[in-house]
Motif scaffolding. Structure first.
Motif: not given
Length: 80
Positions: A7, A9, A13-15, A51, A55, A68
């Motif tokens: 992950y 961040s 957001i966190t991918v 972000s 996304i 995400f």
């Protein structure tokens, strides 16, 4: 197959990258190399784009290896 989940961040957001699903189709780094660059470590640099751009690129992943989630504060902001 073992799940290998990583992950990355930023403040919004966190991918998540599930290495076990990735077939290296190249969609992510073709569309947004400033963030997704397999020649660098770590290969995902969340500072490379907004972000929204991240996304949009994550949504194009053909295998679902990239996903995400909104970080906690942002999740509250977008809750209905």
């Amino acid at each position: 197959m073992d799940v290998k989940l990583y992950y990355y961040s930023n403040h919004e957001i966190t991918v998540y990258w599930d290495q076990s699903k990735c077939v290296h189709a190249g969609v992510c780094f073709t569309h947004l190399r400033r963030v997704f660059n397999p020649l660098q470590r770590p290969w995902i640099d969340m500072r490379g784009a907004s972000s929204d751009q991240i996304i949009e690129t994550v949504a194009k992943c053909p295998t679902g290896a990239l996903s995400f989630a909104w970080n906690e504060e942002q999740a509250k902001r977008y809750a209905f």
